[in-house]
Design a protein around this motif. Structure first.
Motif, mmCIF file in Angstrom:
data_model
loop_
_atom_site.group_PDB
_atom_site.id
_atom_site.type_symbol
_atom_site.label_atom_id
_atom_site.label_comp_id
_atom_site.label_asym_id
_atom_site.label_seq_id
_atom_site.Cartn_x
_atom_site.Cartn_y
_atom_site.Cartn_z
ATOM 1 N N ARG A 105 0.789 -1.230 0.000
ATOM 2 C CA ARG A 105 0.000 0.000 0.000
ATOM 3 C C ARG A 105 0.825 1.285 0.000
ATOM 4 N NH1 ARG A 105 -5.272 -0.193 0.682
ATOM 5 N NH2 ARG A 105 -6.285 -2.081 1.351
ATOM 6 N N TRP A 134 0.192 6.455 -0.734
ATOM 7 C CA TRP A 134 -0.425 5.289 -0.127
ATOM 8 C C TRP A 134 -1.747 4.998 -0.810
ATOM 9 C CZ3 TRP A 134 0.063 10.026 1.925
ATOM 10 C CH2 TRP A 134 -1.089 10.685 2.321
ATOM 11 N N ARG A 135 -1.997 3.729 -1.029
ATOM 12 C CA ARG A 135 -3.243 3.284 -1.646
ATOM 13 C C ARG A 135 -4.257 3.069 -0.542
ATOM 14 N NH1 ARG A 135 -4.437 -2.353 -3.566
ATOM 15 N NH2 ARG A 135 -2.839 -2.554 -2.058
ATOM 16 N N ASP A 138 -8.804 0.440 -3.760
ATOM 17 C CA ASP A 138 -8.371 0.117 -5.121
ATOM 18 C C ASP A 138 -8.466 1.325 -6.048
ATOM 19 O OD1 ASP A 138 -7.752 -2.461 -4.443
ATOM 20 O OD2 ASP A 138 -9.640 -3.306 -5.172
ATOM 21 N N ARG A 141 -6.036 6.994 -3.983
ATOM 22 C CA ARG A 141 -4.643 7.030 -3.571
ATOM 23 C C ARG A 141 -4.358 8.398 -2.957
ATOM 24 N NH1 ARG A 141 -0.413 8.957 -5.961
ATOM 25 N NH2 ARG A 141 1.623 8.151 -5.460
#
Length: 167
Positions: A105, A134-135, A138, A141
């Motif tokens: 992530r 950071w994700r 899905d 971000r």
């Protein structure tokens, strides 16, 4: 591509070039090659009568992805009509950068854009940027980035925090 932006347009993010009142036309192409590489080329002209500026940009960029690292390197050749002198100024820039996945992530990014010849124009400075991304999901971000710019007019730094997403 062709884009005309109305004079009343306001870029609330204050990121990138001021586009209000501009007309831009150009061509962009990307070729994806075997081994997770891509070559991108762009040529565009932008007329900005509100500021008395005309831009011509030619660029090429290579991106290559490895297991946990994505790299890029490129070059730009640009010319810009100065609103003060009404003379055409030019510059050539080289750029390089890398993004490394620290976890599934979180990623870290380092980028450098360097004037190699010509004027260090305010819109196309020598720039160093360091950041983290950071994700969150899905499709969303988040990122934070610190940028250091050097131009013929002086130096500046800024912190950028934001979100990107896809619909």
């Amino acid at each position: 591509s062709f884009r005309r932006v109305g004079e009343q347009f306001d870029n609330v993010s204050r990121a990138g070039l001021a586009d209000a009142g501009t007309t831009r036309w150009g061509i962009e192409t990307t070729a994806t090659l075997a081994g997770h590489g891509a070559l991108k080329a762009e040529l565009f002209s932008q007329n900005d009568p509100l500021r008395g500026v005309e831009r011509r940009v030619r660029s090429v960029e290579w991106r290559q992805e490895f297991a946990r690292i994505a790299t890029k390197a490129g070059a730009q050749d640009l010319s810009l009509t100065s609103p003060v002198t009404r003379l055409m100024e030019g510059a050539r820039l080289a750029s390089a950068g890398a993004t490394m996945k620290l976890t599934d992530r979180i990623e870290a990014t380092a980028l450098r854009q360097q004037i190699v010849s010509g004027a260090a124009l305010p819109e196309y400075p020598t720039r160093t940027a360091l950041g983290m991304g950071w994700r969150m999901t899905d499709d969303i971000r988040g990122f934070v980035r610190e940028e250091y710019d050097q131009t013929d007019l002086g130096t500046a730094s800024r912190s950028v925090i934001g979100l990107t997403g896809r619909i």
